[in-house]
Design a protein around this motif. Sequence first.
Motif, PDB file in Angstrom:
ATOM      1  N   LEU A   1       1.591   0.830   6.150  1.00 60.78           N
ATOM      2  CA  LEU A   1       1.570   2.219   5.118  1.00 60.78           C
ATOM      3  C   LEU A   1       2.655   2.029   4.828  1.00 60.78           C
ATOM      4  CD1 LEU A   1      -0.140   5.076   4.724  1.00 60.78           C
ATOM      5  CD2 LEU A   1       1.818   5.460   6.595  1.00 60.78           C
ATOM      6  N   ASN A   2       2.983   1.848   3.412  1.00 64.51           N
ATOM      7  CA  ASN A   2       4.206   2.135   2.427  1.00 64.51           C
ATOM      8  C   ASN A   2       4.998   1.322   2.605  1.00 64.51           C
ATOM      9  OD1 ASN A   2       3.484   4.732   1.185  1.00 64.51           O
ATOM     10  ND2 ASN A   2       4.735   5.876   2.583  1.00 64.51           N
ATOM     11  N   GLY A   3       4.489  -0.489   3.418  1.00 60.76           N
ATOM     12  CA  GLY A   3       5.059  -1.550   3.192  1.00 60.76           C
ATOM     13  C   GLY A   3       4.646  -2.936   3.145  1.00 60.76           C
ATOM     14  N   PRO A   4       4.914  -3.300   2.575  1.00 53.88           N
ATOM     15  CA  PRO A   4       4.349  -5.452   2.180  1.00 53.88           C
ATOM     16  C   PRO A   4       2.957  -5.252   3.698  1.00 53.88           C
ATOM     17  CG  PRO A   4       5.906  -5.821   2.947  1.00 53.88           C
ATOM     18  CD  PRO A   4       6.681  -3.994   2.844  1.00 53.88           C
ATOM     19  N   ALA A   5       2.009  -5.590   2.758  1.00 50.26           N
ATOM     20  CA  ALA A   5       0.803  -6.215   3.269  1.00 50.26           C
ATOM     21  C   ALA A   5       1.027  -7.895   4.651  1.00 50.26           C
ATOM     22  CB  ALA A   5       0.049  -6.592   2.828  1.00 50.26           C
ATOM     23  N   LYS A   6       0.938  -7.727   5.272  1.00 46.48           N
ATOM     24  CA  LYS A   6       1.187  -8.942   6.323  1.00 46.48           C
ATOM     25  C   LYS A   6      -0.237 -10.121   6.928  1.00 46.48           C
ATOM     26  CE  LYS A   6       4.575  -7.281   9.257  1.00 46.48           C
ATOM     27  NZ  LYS A   6       5.364  -6.188  10.386  1.00 46.48           N
ATOM     28  N   LEU A   7      -0.045 -11.144   6.003  1.00 48.51           N
ATOM     29  CA  LEU A   7      -0.880 -12.543   6.445  1.00 48.51           C
ATOM     30  C   LEU A   7      -0.157 -12.766   7.741  1.00 48.51           C
ATOM     31  CD1 LEU A   7      -3.311 -13.437   5.802  1.00 48.51           C
ATOM     32  CD2 LEU A   7      -2.094 -15.249   4.521  1.00 48.51           C
TER      33      LEU A   7
ATOM     34  N   PHE B   1       3.300  16.908   3.358  1.00 43.92           N
ATOM     35  CA  PHE B   1       2.734  16.835   4.527  1.00 43.92           C
ATOM     36  C   PHE B   1       1.633  16.686   4.147  1.00 43.92           C
ATOM     37  CE2 PHE B   1       6.844  16.608   5.941  1.00 43.92           C
ATOM     38  CZ  PHE B   1       7.005  16.430   7.217  1.00 43.92           C
ATOM     39  N   HIS B   2       0.695  16.080   3.254  1.00 46.77           N
ATOM     40  CA  HIS B   2      -0.925  16.599   2.930  1.00 46.77           C
ATOM     41  C   HIS B   2      -1.328  15.358   4.918  1.00 46.77           C
ATOM     42  CE1 HIS B   2      -1.144  19.174  -0.331  1.00 46.77           C
ATOM     43  NE2 HIS B   2       0.013  17.969  -0.994  1.00 46.77           N
ATOM     44  N   GLN B   3      -2.783  16.358   5.197  1.00 49.04           N
ATOM     45  CA  GLN B   3      -2.885  14.526   5.891  1.00 49.04           C
ATOM     46  C   GLN B   3      -3.707  13.694   5.800  1.00 49.04           C
ATOM     47  OE1 GLN B   3      -3.017  16.408   8.645  1.00 49.04           O
ATOM     48  NE2 GLN B   3      -3.713  15.733  10.407  1.00 49.04           N
ATOM     49  N   VAL B   4      -3.943  14.111   4.143  1.00 49.96           N
ATOM     50  CA  VAL B   4      -5.094  12.009   4.039  1.00 49.96           C
ATOM     51  C   VAL B   4      -4.124  11.353   3.679  1.00 49.96           C
ATOM     52  CG1 VAL B   4      -6.168  13.457   2.490  1.00 49.96           C
ATOM     53  CG2 VAL B   4      -4.075  13.003   1.472  1.00 49.96           C
ATOM     54  N   GLU B   5      -2.526  11.994   4.098  1.00 44.24           N
ATOM     55  CA  GLU B   5      -0.952  10.475   3.942  1.00 44.24           C
ATOM     56  C   GLU B   5      -1.301   9.703   5.243  1.00 44.24           C
ATOM     57  OE1 GLU B   5       1.586  13.879   1.662  1.00 44.24           O
ATOM     58  OE2 GLU B   5       2.147  12.927   2.897  1.00 44.24           O
ATOM     59  N   LEU B   6      -1.861  10.611   5.821  1.00 45.72           N
ATOM     60  CA  LEU B   6      -1.388   9.324   7.408  1.00 45.72           C
ATOM     61  C   LEU B   6      -1.953   8.508   7.056  1.00 45.72           C
ATOM     62  CD1 LEU B   6      -0.906  12.835  10.268  1.00 45.72           C
ATOM     63  CD2 LEU B   6       0.664  11.048   9.218  1.00 45.72           C
ATOM     64  N   MET B   7      -3.986   8.579   7.257  1.00 42.50           N
ATOM     65  CA  MET B   7      -5.356   7.599   7.529  1.00 42.50           C
ATOM     66  C   MET B   7      -4.953   6.191   6.517  1.00 42.50           C
ATOM     67  SD  MET B   7      -5.361   9.426   9.866  1.00 42.50           S
ATOM     68  CE  MET B   7      -6.070  11.191  10.381  1.00 42.50           C
TER      69      MET B   7
ATOM     70  N   MET C   1       1.161  -1.033  -0.299  1.00 43.18           N
ATOM     71  CA  MET C   1       0.001  -0.041   0.070  1.00 43.18           C
ATOM     72  C   MET C   1       0.621   1.249   0.246  1.00 43.18           C
ATOM     73  SD  MET C   1      -0.788   2.737   2.585  1.00 43.18           S
ATOM     74  CE  MET C   1      -1.477   1.134   3.904  1.00 43.18           C
ATOM     75  N   ARG C   2       0.806   2.321  -1.086  1.00 35.72           N
ATOM     76  CA  ARG C   2       1.112   3.575  -0.734  1.00 35.72           C
ATOM     77  C   ARG C   2       0.695   4.799  -0.689  1.00 35.72           C
ATOM     78  NH1 ARG C   2       3.658   3.382  -6.594  1.00 35.72           N
ATOM     79  NH2 ARG C   2       1.596   2.143  -7.328  1.00 35.72           N
TER      80      ARG C   2
ATOM     81  N   ALA D   1      -3.338   6.738  -3.860  1.00 36.94           N
ATOM     82  CA  ALA D   1      -3.289   7.438  -5.227  1.00 36.94           C
ATOM     83  C   ALA D   1      -1.813   8.336  -5.140  1.00 36.94           C
ATOM     84  CB  ALA D   1      -4.713   7.978  -5.571  1.00 36.94           C
ATOM     85  N   ALA D   2      -1.401   8.846  -5.961  1.00 36.33           N
ATOM     86  CA  ALA D   2      -0.496  10.101  -6.353  1.00 36.33           C
ATOM     87  C   ALA D   2      -1.481  11.174  -5.603  1.00 36.33           C
ATOM     88  CB  ALA D   2      -0.074  10.279  -7.921  1.00 36.33           C
TER      89      ALA D   2
END
Length: 543
Positions: A438-444, A46-52, A38-39, A75-76
């Motif tokens: 966030l900005n990393g591979p998902a975990k299972l 520092f756009h606020q949406v990047e945190l969530m 997920m990216r 998204a970009a």
Amino acid sequence: MPRSPRIAALFLGAAICFLNAQIRFEEVARKAGLDYQMRNGSAGRFHQVELMPAGVAAFDYNNDGCTDIYLVNGAALPSLEKNQPAFGNRLYRNNCDMTFTDVTAKAGVAGEGYSMAVATADFDNDGFIDIFVAGVNRNTLFRNRGDGRFEDVTAEAGVSGQVWSISAGWFDYDNDGWLDLLVSNYVAWDPRTEPRCGPPDAPIYCHPNSYRPLPNQLFHNNRDGTFTDVSEKSGIARHPGKGMGLAFADFDRDGFTDVFVANDSVRSFLFRNRGDGTFQELGLEAGVALREDGAAIAGMGADFRDFDNDGLPDLVVSGMINDTFLLFRNLGKRPFFEDFGARSGLLMGTRQLTGWGLGMYDFDNDGWKDLFFALSHFPRLERYLGRDSALPNKVFRNIEGRRFVDVPAGLDTAALHHGAAFADFDNDGRVDVAVSVLNGPAKLYRNVSPFGHWAAFNLRGRRSNRQGLGAEIRLTLPGGRVLYNHATTSVGYASSSEPLVRFGLGAHTRIDRVEVRWPGGRTQKLAGVGAGRVVEVEEAEVK
């Protein structure tokens, strides 16, 4: 009682080892073919949406009996006022051998825009689970066609988004047999007028206080593929907040499903369903709006389940470092809830944590629901926190409904964990967890805990909604022990979990009695149910 300090220490060590041995996971995403990352599109502004971002869903989209995974992407940035390129959400089909295949393109569910959350349920009662994606100024409803493909029916359904939505969930608020949609909205945000915080040479993400709150939205299912926005009429829109996670349960046992919304740094909401199409917000009166000292926390994830097996759904809420996570015990009478965090051990155990996704599930099948937390501090705040933002996830084991103990469970690798979805992905009777990063591979996380007996119930409503969401189940075990759970897919933060109602049975291999209380209060009884299987329960005809 051992008198020697050395013997006492050995006994204590053995007790700790016993506790630690009960719940264990192994991370198998790469082995399973879950090659997703997920990216959030951050580029140093520092756009606020990047945190969530972002959520994850566990559901069986093709009805093959194996639970699939849907992961939400961003998204970009920063051109969010335009049709920005999306990184694309991903649907992974479970191959029924604990491996997964990316079928996004074939299914047609990549989506567009900056996505935040996913909520899955069968909104049209056709037997196939559909997907709702909530996001920034854009929501999407994918209808499952039943042939492995989905179609975007957002416009005709009338559920398009024009604000920043963070979570969503399905429930039948009027008990008409059709699922309605609640969308949790965050704050008024525009990239063109967004405030800038921190010194020019060291900017930071702004506090939520810098933004105007938004009301949540309730969409009534018209039973024809369309929805009507009843936010104002129902009273939901009269309470602006900064909504994040949401959860459903009938906390006052009146036969109508109620709603909890975790708010960020303002008081949380408890919407009591009056049963006439309207809701009463009584978070303060019920005792769940604030921490025990009267402070609001940065509420993020929530689950609404009965942790002490008294038949009353309780509430757990994750927050930010120094908030502590909240645990509210349902008293069954006004003020309805008491803050149970200190007595349970959860207060001190979570003070230094920041939690996002969470779930209350019986991971060791001993009959007591445990707590899983997806953890990470906010990114880019290391210099202010004095510690790394990445954290390992945690499990707190439920000790007979009295306290929760932090137990090592094989969750040692730190990351920026956010969403979490819960399901038995390998059909072995143990609840597994899919986690977004966030900005990393998902975990299972595959649950490899020592095996306890179990049973699960797959509900099929006739008068009630097809999946039986909102139904409650009461089990009586040999010897008289009673267990409770209810059907919901809305769990944690921005995520959606399997609809099956699961129970750990401990050493019991059979269940004496099963009582299903369908939405609206109708009851149905089963007897002599064996352990170790998924029990199909179809709602009986009303004569």
